[in-house]
Motif scaffolding. Structure first.
Motif, PDB file in Angstrom:
ATOM      1  N   MET A   1      -4.489  92.186 -13.021  1.00 46.51           N
ATOM      2  CA  MET A   1      -5.485  91.193 -12.726  1.00 46.51           C
ATOM      3  C   MET A   1      -4.917  89.830 -13.103  1.00 46.51           C
ATOM      4  O   MET A   1      -4.195  89.693 -14.076  1.00 46.51           O
ATOM      5  CB  MET A   1      -6.759  91.477 -13.516  1.00 46.51           C
ATOM      6  CG  MET A   1      -7.871  90.530 -13.171  1.00 46.51           C
ATOM      7  SD  MET A   1      -9.486  91.063 -13.728  1.00 46.51           S
ATOM      8  CE  MET A   1      -9.754  92.447 -12.645  1.00 46.51           C
ATOM      9  N   ARG A   2      -5.276  88.842 -12.308  1.00 49.17           N
ATOM     10  CA  ARG A   2      -4.783  87.488 -12.540  1.00 49.17           C
ATOM     11  C   ARG A   2      -5.969  86.531 -12.565  1.00 49.17           C
ATOM     12  O   ARG A   2      -6.858  86.615 -11.721  1.00 49.17           O
ATOM     13  CB  ARG A   2      -3.827  87.115 -11.425  1.00 49.17           C
ATOM     14  CG  ARG A   2      -3.107  85.846 -11.638  1.00 49.17           C
ATOM     15  CD  ARG A   2      -2.088  85.642 -10.533  1.00 49.17           C
ATOM     16  NE  ARG A   2      -1.083  84.742 -11.030  1.00 49.17           N
ATOM     17  CZ  ARG A   2       0.180  84.811 -10.740  1.00 49.17           C
ATOM     18  NH1 ARG A   2       0.613  85.743  -9.945  1.00 49.17           N
ATOM     19  NH2 ARG A   2       1.014  83.955 -11.239  1.00 49.17           N
ATOM     20  N   PHE A   3      -5.963  85.628 -13.541  1.00 47.07           N
ATOM     21  CA  PHE A   3      -7.031  84.644 -13.686  1.00 47.07           C
ATOM     22  C   PHE A   3      -6.463  83.248 -13.480  1.00 47.07           C
ATOM     23  O   PHE A   3      -5.346  82.962 -13.893  1.00 47.07           O
ATOM     24  CB  PHE A   3      -7.664  84.733 -15.081  1.00 47.07           C
ATOM     25  CG  PHE A   3      -8.334  86.044 -15.349  1.00 47.07           C
ATOM     26  CD1 PHE A   3      -9.630  86.271 -14.934  1.00 47.07           C
ATOM     27  CD2 PHE A   3      -7.655  87.052 -16.012  1.00 47.07           C
ATOM     28  CE1 PHE A   3     -10.251  87.483 -15.172  1.00 47.07           C
ATOM     29  CE2 PHE A   3      -8.261  88.267 -16.262  1.00 47.07           C
ATOM     30  CZ  PHE A   3      -9.566  88.486 -15.833  1.00 47.07           C
ATOM     31  N   LEU A   4      -7.261  82.399 -12.870  1.00 41.95           N
ATOM     32  CA  LEU A   4      -6.884  81.012 -12.637  1.00 41.95           C
ATOM     33  C   LEU A   4      -7.948  80.131 -13.270  1.00 41.95           C
ATOM     34  O   LEU A   4      -9.135  80.289 -13.006  1.00 41.95           O
ATOM     35  CB  LEU A   4      -6.802  80.723 -11.134  1.00 41.95           C
ATOM     36  CG  LEU A   4      -6.557  79.275 -10.745  1.00 41.95           C
ATOM     37  CD1 LEU A   4      -5.154  78.846 -11.158  1.00 41.95           C
ATOM     38  CD2 LEU A   4      -6.750  79.092  -9.259  1.00 41.95           C
ATOM     39  N   VAL A   5      -7.508  79.199 -14.126  1.00 40.10           N
ATOM     40  CA  VAL A   5      -8.423  78.271 -14.770  1.00 40.10           C
ATOM     41  C   VAL A   5      -8.049  76.863 -14.341  1.00 40.10           C
ATOM     42  O   VAL A   5      -6.898  76.464 -14.469  1.00 40.10           O
ATOM     43  CB  VAL A   5      -8.355  78.388 -16.312  1.00 40.10           C
ATOM     44  CG1 VAL A   5      -9.168  77.287 -16.969  1.00 40.10           C
ATOM     45  CG2 VAL A   5      -8.830  79.751 -16.770  1.00 40.10           C
ATOM     46  N   GLY A   6      -9.026  76.130 -13.834  1.00 34.44           N
ATOM     47  CA  GLY A   6      -8.848  74.717 -13.544  1.00 34.44           C
ATOM     48  C   GLY A   6      -9.235  73.934 -14.793  1.00 34.44           C
ATOM     49  O   GLY A   6     -10.381  73.972 -15.216  1.00 34.44           O
ATOM     50  N   TYR A   7      -8.272  73.257 -15.391  1.00 34.20           N
ATOM     51  CA  TYR A   7      -8.487  72.573 -16.669  1.00 34.20           C
ATOM     52  C   TYR A   7      -8.633  71.081 -16.463  1.00 34.20           C
ATOM     53  O   TYR A   7      -7.908  70.470 -15.692  1.00 34.20           O
ATOM     54  CB  TYR A   7      -7.307  72.846 -17.611  1.00 34.20           C
ATOM     55  CG  TYR A   7      -7.378  72.061 -18.893  1.00 34.20           C
ATOM     56  CD1 TYR A   7      -8.227  72.462 -19.915  1.00 34.20           C
ATOM     57  CD2 TYR A   7      -6.624  70.916 -19.074  1.00 34.20           C
ATOM     58  CE1 TYR A   7      -8.322  71.734 -21.090  1.00 34.20           C
ATOM     59  CE2 TYR A   7      -6.703  70.177 -20.244  1.00 34.20           C
ATOM     60  CZ  TYR A   7      -7.556  70.594 -21.247  1.00 34.20           C
ATOM     61  OH  TYR A   7      -7.648  69.874 -22.409  1.00 34.20           O
TER      62      TYR A   7
ATOM     63  N   ARG B   1      -6.414  88.297 -22.051  1.00 31.75           N
ATOM     64  CA  ARG B   1      -5.871  89.160 -23.098  1.00 31.75           C
ATOM     65  C   ARG B   1      -5.998  90.637 -22.753  1.00 31.75           C
ATOM     66  O   ARG B   1      -5.475  91.489 -23.464  1.00 31.75           O
ATOM     67  CB  ARG B   1      -6.552  88.857 -24.428  1.00 31.75           C
ATOM     68  CG  ARG B   1      -6.087  87.537 -24.990  1.00 31.75           C
ATOM     69  CD  ARG B   1      -6.533  87.339 -26.398  1.00 31.75           C
ATOM     70  NE  ARG B   1      -5.918  86.124 -26.927  1.00 31.75           N
ATOM     71  CZ  ARG B   1      -6.480  85.310 -27.781  1.00 31.75           C
ATOM     72  NH1 ARG B   1      -7.692  85.574 -28.234  1.00 31.75           N
ATOM     73  NH2 ARG B   1      -5.852  84.237 -28.201  1.00 31.75           N
ATOM     74  N   ALA B   2      -6.665  90.940 -21.663  1.00 35.51           N
ATOM     75  CA  ALA B   2      -6.765  92.328 -21.209  1.00 35.51           C
ATOM     76  C   ALA B   2      -5.373  92.820 -20.825  1.00 35.51           C
ATOM     77  O   ALA B   2      -4.541  92.043 -20.349  1.00 35.51           O
ATOM     78  CB  ALA B   2      -7.700  92.420 -20.012  1.00 35.51           C
ATOM     79  N   PRO B   3      -5.106  94.100 -21.056  1.00 28.00           N
ATOM     80  CA  PRO B   3      -3.778  94.633 -20.708  1.00 28.00           C
ATOM     81  C   PRO B   3      -3.436  94.391 -19.239  1.00 28.00           C
ATOM     82  O   PRO B   3      -4.234  94.641 -18.355  1.00 28.00           O
ATOM     83  CB  PRO B   3      -3.914  96.130 -20.988  1.00 28.00           C
ATOM     84  CG  PRO B   3      -5.035  96.227 -21.977  1.00 28.00           C
ATOM     85  CD  PRO B   3      -5.969  95.102 -21.639  1.00 28.00           C
ATOM     86  N   GLY B   4      -2.257  93.849 -19.025  1.00 28.36           N
ATOM     87  CA  GLY B   4      -1.753  93.614 -17.678  1.00 28.36           C
ATOM     88  C   GLY B   4      -2.294  92.363 -17.004  1.00 28.36           C
ATOM     89  O   GLY B   4      -1.956  92.087 -15.862  1.00 28.36           O
ATOM     90  N   ALA B   5      -3.128  91.605 -17.689  1.00 27.93           N
ATOM     91  CA  ALA B   5      -3.707  90.407 -17.081  1.00 27.93           C
ATOM     92  C   ALA B   5      -2.754  89.218 -17.225  1.00 27.93           C
ATOM     93  O   ALA B   5      -1.956  89.157 -18.151  1.00 27.93           O
ATOM     94  CB  ALA B   5      -5.041  90.076 -17.724  1.00 27.93           C
ATOM     95  N   GLU B   6      -2.852  88.298 -16.280  1.00 25.44           N
ATOM     96  CA  GLU B   6      -2.066  87.071 -16.307  1.00 25.44           C
ATOM     97  C   GLU B   6      -3.012  85.887 -16.191  1.00 25.44           C
ATOM     98  O   GLU B   6      -4.088  85.996 -15.614  1.00 25.44           O
ATOM     99  CB  GLU B   6      -1.087  87.036 -15.140  1.00 25.44           C
ATOM    100  CG  GLU B   6      -0.025  88.114 -15.204  1.00 25.44           C
ATOM    101  CD  GLU B   6       0.936  88.019 -14.029  1.00 25.44           C
ATOM    102  OE1 GLU B   6       1.261  86.895 -13.615  1.00 25.44           O
ATOM    103  OE2 GLU B   6       1.331  89.076 -13.543  1.00 25.44           O
ATOM    104  N   LEU B   7      -2.589  84.753 -16.747  1.00 21.50           N
ATOM    105  CA  LEU B   7      -3.404  83.547 -16.711  1.00 21.50           C
ATOM    106  C   LEU B   7      -2.580  82.396 -16.154  1.00 21.50           C
ATOM    107  O   LEU B   7      -1.488  82.114 -16.634  1.00 21.50           O
ATOM    108  CB  LEU B   7      -3.901  83.192 -18.120  1.00 21.50           C
ATOM    109  CG  LEU B   7      -4.688  81.896 -18.262  1.00 21.50           C
ATOM    110  CD1 LEU B   7      -6.000  81.984 -17.488  1.00 21.50           C
ATOM    111  CD2 LEU B   7      -4.953  81.601 -19.730  1.00 21.50           C
ATOM    112  N   ASP B   8      -3.111  81.749 -15.127  1.00 17.83           N
ATOM    113  CA  ASP B   8      -2.523  80.526 -14.592  1.00 17.83           C
ATOM    114  C   ASP B   8      -3.485  79.394 -14.915  1.00 17.83           C
ATOM    115  O   ASP B   8      -4.705  79.532 -14.741  1.00 17.83           O
ATOM    116  CB  ASP B   8      -2.336  80.608 -13.073  1.00 17.83           C
ATOM    117  CG  ASP B   8      -1.295  81.635 -12.683  1.00 17.83           C
ATOM    118  OD1 ASP B   8      -0.221  81.651 -13.306  1.00 17.83           O
ATOM    119  OD2 ASP B   8      -1.554  82.411 -11.755  1.00 17.83           O
ATOM    120  N   VAL B   9      -2.952  78.284 -15.386  1.00 18.90           N
ATOM    121  CA  VAL B   9      -3.765  77.119 -15.716  1.00 18.90           C
ATOM    122  C   VAL B   9      -3.293  75.960 -14.854  1.00 18.90           C
ATOM    123  O   VAL B   9      -2.097  75.679 -14.783  1.00 18.90           O
ATOM    124  CB  VAL B   9      -3.646  76.753 -17.209  1.00 18.90           C
ATOM    125  CG1 VAL B   9      -4.483  75.533 -17.532  1.00 18.90           C
ATOM    126  CG2 VAL B   9      -4.048  77.936 -18.089  1.00 18.90           C
TER     127      VAL B   9
END
Length: 62
Positions: A1-7, A25-33
């Motif tokens: 799973m991938r999350f995108l945050v507009g900061y 922080r979930a296993p296998g998750a990615e975060l793009d900011v």
């Protein structure tokens, strides 16, 4: 799973980033900011001030 945050550099932006970090922080998750710049405030999309890169780096590391 991938999350995108507009900061944005606001309290709401900090809240959005904190939520994104928690979700990623979930296993296998990615975060793009992404940093959202209001083009109406500037003549160009990216500031030309040499200190801007330092501000971005310090914010990202924080």
């Amino acid at each position: 799973m991938r999350f995108l945050v507009g900061y944005t550099a606001t309290p709401a932006g900090a809240d959005a980033l904190a939520l994104g970090v928690r979700l990623a922080r979930a296993p296998g998750a990615e975060l793009d900011v992404v940093l959202v710049l209001n083009a109406g405030d500037r003549a160009t999309l990216t500031p030309t001030d040499p200190g801007y890169d330092r501000l971005l780096l310090e914010t990202a590391e924080g």
